[in-house]
Design an enzyme around this catalytic site. Structure first.
Site, PDB file in Angstrom:
ATOM      1  N   HIS A  72     -43.729  38.826  85.593  1.00 53.95           N
ATOM      2  CA  HIS A  72     -44.702  38.932  86.540  1.00 53.95           C
ATOM      3  C   HIS A  72     -44.065  39.873  87.997  1.00 53.95           C
ATOM      4  O   HIS A  72     -43.108  39.615  88.161  1.00 53.95           O
ATOM      5  CB  HIS A  72     -45.296  37.569  87.222  1.00 53.95           C
ATOM      6  N   TYR A 195     -51.260  30.837  94.678  1.00 57.77           N
ATOM      7  CA  TYR A 195     -50.688  29.828  95.422  1.00 57.77           C
ATOM      8  C   TYR A 195     -51.991  29.535  96.629  1.00 57.77           C
ATOM      9  O   TYR A 195     -52.151  30.452  97.223  1.00 57.77           O
ATOM     10  CB  TYR A 195     -49.410  30.029  96.021  1.00 57.77           C
ATOM     11  N   PRO A 288     -41.659  21.458  93.990  1.00 64.31           N
ATOM     12  CA  PRO A 288     -41.661  22.467  93.006  1.00 64.31           C
ATOM     13  C   PRO A 288     -42.194  23.597  93.609  1.00 64.31           C
ATOM     14  O   PRO A 288     -42.543  24.634  92.903  1.00 64.31           O
ATOM     15  CB  PRO A 288     -42.637  21.915  91.969  1.00 64.31           C
ATOM     16  N   LYS A 292     -38.044  26.557  92.240  1.00 63.58           N
ATOM     17  CA  LYS A 292     -36.605  26.661  92.249  1.00 63.58           C
ATOM     18  C   LYS A 292     -35.679  25.707  91.385  1.00 63.58           C
ATOM     19  O   LYS A 292     -34.518  26.035  91.223  1.00 63.58           O
ATOM     20  CB  LYS A 292     -36.094  26.565  93.646  1.00 63.58           C
ATOM     21  N   TYR A 378     -38.302  34.051  96.341  1.00 62.67           N
ATOM     22  CA  TYR A 378     -39.110  33.568  95.176  1.00 62.67           C
ATOM     23  C   TYR A 378     -38.241  34.479  93.931  1.00 62.67           C
ATOM     24  O   TYR A 378     -38.189  33.604  93.014  1.00 62.67           O
ATOM     25  CB  TYR A 378     -40.525  34.008  95.483  1.00 62.67           C
TER      26      TYR A 378
HETATM   27  P1  RFL Z   1     -32.972  17.473  83.821  1.00 66.18           P
HETATM   28  O1  RFL Z   1     -33.834  18.437  83.046  1.00 66.18           O
HETATM   29  O2  RFL Z   1     -33.454  16.480  84.584  1.00 66.18           O
HETATM   30  O3  RFL Z   1     -32.018  16.950  82.441  1.00 66.18           O
HETATM   31  C1  RFL Z   1     -31.120  15.882  82.954  1.00 66.18           C
HETATM   32  C2  RFL Z   1     -30.890  15.137  81.406  1.00 66.18           C
HETATM   33  O4  RFL Z   1     -30.096  13.959  81.713  1.00 66.18           O
HETATM   34  C3  RFL Z   1     -30.457  13.060  80.921  1.00 66.18           C
HETATM   35  N1  RFL Z   1     -29.943  11.751  81.263  1.00 66.18           N
HETATM   36  C4  RFL Z   1     -28.834  11.035  80.892  1.00 66.18           C
HETATM   37  N2  RFL Z   1     -28.186  11.303  79.768  1.00 66.18           N
HETATM   38  C5  RFL Z   1     -27.084  10.645  79.467  1.00 66.18           C
HETATM   39  N3  RFL Z   1     -26.933   9.339  79.951  1.00 66.18           N
HETATM   40  C6  RFL Z   1     -27.590   8.887  80.884  1.00 66.18           C
HETATM   41  N4  RFL Z   1     -27.343   7.760  81.723  1.00 66.18           N
HETATM   42  C7  RFL Z   1     -28.798   9.939  81.464  1.00 66.18           C
HETATM   43  N5  RFL Z   1     -29.768   9.933  82.593  1.00 66.18           N
HETATM   44  C8  RFL Z   1     -30.286  10.916  82.433  1.00 66.18           C
HETATM   45  C9  RFL Z   1     -31.857  13.071  81.093  1.00 66.18           C
HETATM   46  O5  RFL Z   1     -32.447  12.535  79.998  1.00 66.18           O
HETATM   47  C10 RFL Z   1     -32.148  14.581  80.823  1.00 66.18           C
HETATM   48  O6  RFL Z   1     -32.263  15.164  79.737  1.00 66.18           O
HETATM   49  O7  RFL Z   1     -31.716  18.102  84.840  1.00 66.18           O
HETATM   50  P2  RFL Z   1     -31.214  19.658  84.749  1.00 66.18           P
HETATM   51  O8  RFL Z   1     -30.765  19.963  83.561  1.00 66.18           O
HETATM   52  O9  RFL Z   1     -30.498  19.562  85.943  1.00 66.18           O
HETATM   53  O10 RFL Z   1     -32.585  20.593  84.955  1.00 66.18           O
HETATM   54  C11 RFL Z   1     -33.059  20.743  86.200  1.00 66.18           C
HETATM   55  C12 RFL Z   1     -34.945  20.911  85.781  1.00 66.18           C
HETATM   56  O11 RFL Z   1     -35.322  20.133  84.579  1.00 66.18           O
HETATM   57  C13 RFL Z   1     -35.635  20.779  87.130  1.00 66.18           C
HETATM   58  O12 RFL Z   1     -35.024  21.375  88.411  1.00 66.18           O
HETATM   59  C14 RFL Z   1     -36.921  21.552  86.971  1.00 66.18           C
HETATM   60  O13 RFL Z   1     -37.838  21.306  85.969  1.00 66.18           O
HETATM   61  C15 RFL Z   1     -37.692  21.750  88.143  1.00 66.18           C
HETATM   62  N6  RFL Z   1     -39.211  22.104  88.126  1.00 66.18           N
HETATM   63  C16 RFL Z   1     -39.169  23.451  88.230  1.00 66.18           C
HETATM   64  N7  RFL Z   1     -38.057  24.274  88.359  1.00 66.18           N
HETATM   65  C17 RFL Z   1     -38.180  25.609  88.486  1.00 66.18           C
HETATM   66  O14 RFL Z   1     -37.174  26.260  88.576  1.00 66.18           O
HETATM   67  N8  RFL Z   1     -39.345  26.280  88.373  1.00 66.18           N
HETATM   68  C18 RFL Z   1     -40.629  25.481  88.200  1.00 66.18           C
HETATM   69  O15 RFL Z   1     -41.595  26.194  88.052  1.00 66.18           O
HETATM   70  C19 RFL Z   1     -40.658  24.020  88.142  1.00 66.18           C
HETATM   71  N9  RFL Z   1     -41.656  23.291  87.923  1.00 66.18           N
HETATM   72  C20 RFL Z   1     -40.049  21.441  87.861  1.00 66.18           C
HETATM   73  C21 RFL Z   1     -41.556  22.065  87.826  1.00 66.18           C
HETATM   74  C22 RFL Z   1     -40.187  19.802  87.882  1.00 66.18           C
HETATM   75  C23 RFL Z   1     -41.235  19.326  87.408  1.00 66.18           C
HETATM   76  N10 RFL Z   1     -40.838  17.796  87.361  1.00 66.18           N
HETATM   77  C24 RFL Z   1     -41.859  17.058  86.442  1.00 66.18           C
HETATM   78  C25 RFL Z   1     -39.678  17.202  87.855  1.00 66.18           C
HETATM   79  C26 RFL Z   1     -42.548  21.525  87.615  1.00 66.18           C
HETATM   80  C27 RFL Z   1     -42.403  19.838  87.259  1.00 66.18           C
HETATM   81  C28 RFL Z   1     -43.665  19.259  86.949  1.00 66.18           C
HETATM   82  C1  PHB Z   2     -45.364  25.924  86.624  1.00 64.94           C
HETATM   83  O1  PHB Z   2     -45.742  26.660  86.074  1.00 64.94           O
HETATM   84  O2  PHB Z   2     -45.037  24.915  86.072  1.00 64.94           O
HETATM   85  C2  PHB Z   2     -44.962  26.091  88.102  1.00 64.94           C
HETATM   86  C3  PHB Z   2     -45.045  27.381  88.544  1.00 64.94           C
HETATM   87  C4  PHB Z   2     -44.710  27.409  89.870  1.00 64.94           C
HETATM   88  C5  PHB Z   2     -44.426  26.560  90.777  1.00 64.94           C
HETATM   89  C6  PHB Z   2     -44.222  25.375  90.144  1.00 64.94           C
HETATM   90  C7  PHB Z   2     -44.635  25.036  88.892  1.00 64.94           C
HETATM   91  O3  PHB Z   2     -43.987  26.772  92.036  1.00 64.94           O
END
Ligand code: RFL
Ligand code: PHB
Length: 385
Positions: A72, A195, A288, A292, A378
């Site tokens: 994008h 957004y 979110p 980031k 961004y």
């Molecule tokens: P994770 O992915 O949470 O992985 C951590 C892992 O550790 C495990 N764990 C354990 N393992 C062993 N022993 C234990 N006691 C443990 N306790 C926990 C967990 O089961 C898990 O598998 O962390 P990591 O690797 O640091 O990655 C971070 C990302 O997952 C997170 O920052 C992003 O998903 C955030 N996020 C977004 N980030 C972006 O850069 N762009 C986005 O568009 C974006 N959208 C989002 C998001 C996060 C969301 N949610 C639900 C948190 C949208 C959503 C909806």
């Molecule tokens: C997503 O596609 O899940 C998404 C995209 C942009 C954001 C957060 C989540 O800022």
């Protein structure tokens, strides 16, 4: 069991770290509480920064991303009766990629399989011991296990146990709202993300593929998902995203998944105690809105992997000693950007705030200086910024 680096958590941070360490000739074992199927189907992030994509490509993880991901140029910023495109390419010379975290996770899993990486899923009772000479205990298949390591890295996300083994200072901010996220089996109604500021609350139109749309609505904190029927969700999205405005239409379709996600900012420093390190969500959480979280997790391990390779292979501690300060510099930049995007776009019940938000949005959308600040943050700063 014994390894050079014990990695707790097989999310993107943990698996990418094990991959980068292997490239540098350092062994690791990864342990994870969830099953592999669960980890690979967890719907989360969707946007990869330019430098995240470059890093993944540089270590052989870019082929499917290039084939199936979608580059994008920018995003749309909108408020009632106005929609403006912010063209990152024109402003800062780089864009972002739409490629789901589920896909990054699968690519990492396959690459680690191909290399014979040991990843122990479905463990219980993970405990980190003795930061000076660390080891981890856990139960796998009912068997109590001890894993000795030169270094332990907590990549265990926002609820993992490693954070509490690293003493330090914490900062946090809670927001009075959550996101209701839906995944719908319908072609996206937009070519790039929208957004939208709206007096009823923020809305975001994102996507995963030519046939899957990802959408979010601002809802009050602790909203019960049962209060939101599919029809109510689509009606709110149509209003907030401006269905009918200048001929734009939001296409509805079957909702495959819906959930409410809390929003918070959190930072813990330092990201190291003795031979125990933290990376990714284990050390910091961002709301979110700025997309980031995943990118920050990648940036952390991009700094940490060479630091551990130097420490363990050359006995050179300098990069490891600098890791926390260098990582935190980017963490705070992204924490600020995510807070700024969040507070600019989410409705509060304060009419003064609403006028400030609209003024800020008009400035960002109409001034090159304003738009460039958003675009630079961004699309992402270089790793090591
Ligand atoms: P994770 O992915 O949470 O992985 C951590 C892992 O550790 C495990 N764990 C354990 N393992 C062993 N022993 C234990 N006691 C443990 N306790 C926990 C967990 O089961 C898990 O598998 O962390 P990591 O690797 O640091 O990655 C971070 C990302 O997952 C997170 O920052 C992003 O998903 C955030 N996020 C977004 N980030 C972006 O850069 N762009 C986005 O568009 C974006 N959208 C989002 C998001 C996060 C969301 N949610 C639900 C948190 C949208 C959503 C909806
Ligand atoms: C997503 O596609 O899940 C998404 C995209 C942009 C954001 C957060 C989540 O800022």
């Amino acid at each position: 069991m014994r390894t050079q680096v014990a990695i707790i958590g097989a999310g993107p941070a943990g698996l990418l770290l094990s991959h980068l360490l292997a490239v540098g000739g350092v062994d690791s074992v990864v342990i994870e509480t969830r099953t592999r199927e669960y980890v690979e189907s967890r719907i989360r992030a969707g946007i990869l920064e330019h430098s995240t994509v470059e890093l993944l490509e540089s270590v052989g993880l870019g082929a499917r991303l290039r084939r199936e991901g979608d580059e994008h140029r920018g995003i749309y910023l909108q408020w009632p009766a106005e929609r403006h495109h912010i063209d990152f390419h024109e402003l800062v010379g780089r864009g972002v990629w739409v490629y789901g975290q589920t896909e990054v996770q699968k690519d990492l899993g396959q690459a680690r399989d191909a290399a014979g990486q040991q990843v122990v899923y479905d463990v219980r009772d993970t405990t980190v011991h003795d930061p000076a000479e660390p080891y981890v205990t856990f139960t796998a298949d009912g068997v109590a296990t001890r894993l000795d390591a030169d270094v332990v890295v907590g990549c265990d996300g926002s609820f993992g146990p490693t954070r509490s083994a690293v003493p330090g200072q914490t900062w946090q901010r809670t927001y009075g709202y959550s996101w209701l996220g839906v995944l719908a089996a319908v072609a996206p109604s937009t070519d790039e993300l929208i957004y939208a500021w709206h007096p009823d609350g923020f809305a975001l139109n994102s996507m995963r593929s030519p046939t899957v749309t990802r959408l979010y609505l601002q809802v009050p904190a602790e909203t019960d998902i049962a209060e939101w029927s599919d029809e109510r969700i689509w009606d709110a999205l149509a209003t907030r995203l401006g269905h009918g405005q200048d001929g734009w239409k939001l296409t509805r379709g079957p909702i495959m998944e819906k959930s409410v996600l809390p929003m918070r900012s959190f930072v813990q420093a330092p990201m190291r105690h003795g031979r125990v390190f933290l990376a990714g969500d284990a050390a910091h959480i961002v709301p979110p809105t700025g997309a980031k979280g995943l990118n920050l997790a990648v940036a952390d391990v991009a700094l940490l992997a060479p630091a551990l390779v130097a420490l363990l292979r050359e006995k050179d501690p300098r990069l490891a000693d600098e890791y926390s300060d260098r990582a935190l510099r980017r963490v705070w930049r992204c924490t600020h950007f995510s807070w700024w995007m969040t507070t600019m776009l989410h409705a509060s019940d304060d009419p003064f705030d609403a006028q400030l938000q609209l003024s800020q949005l008009r400035w960002v959308a109409s001034s090159t200086a304003g738009a460039t600040g958003l675009a630079e943050n961004y699309a992402g700063l270089p790793i090591g910024f």
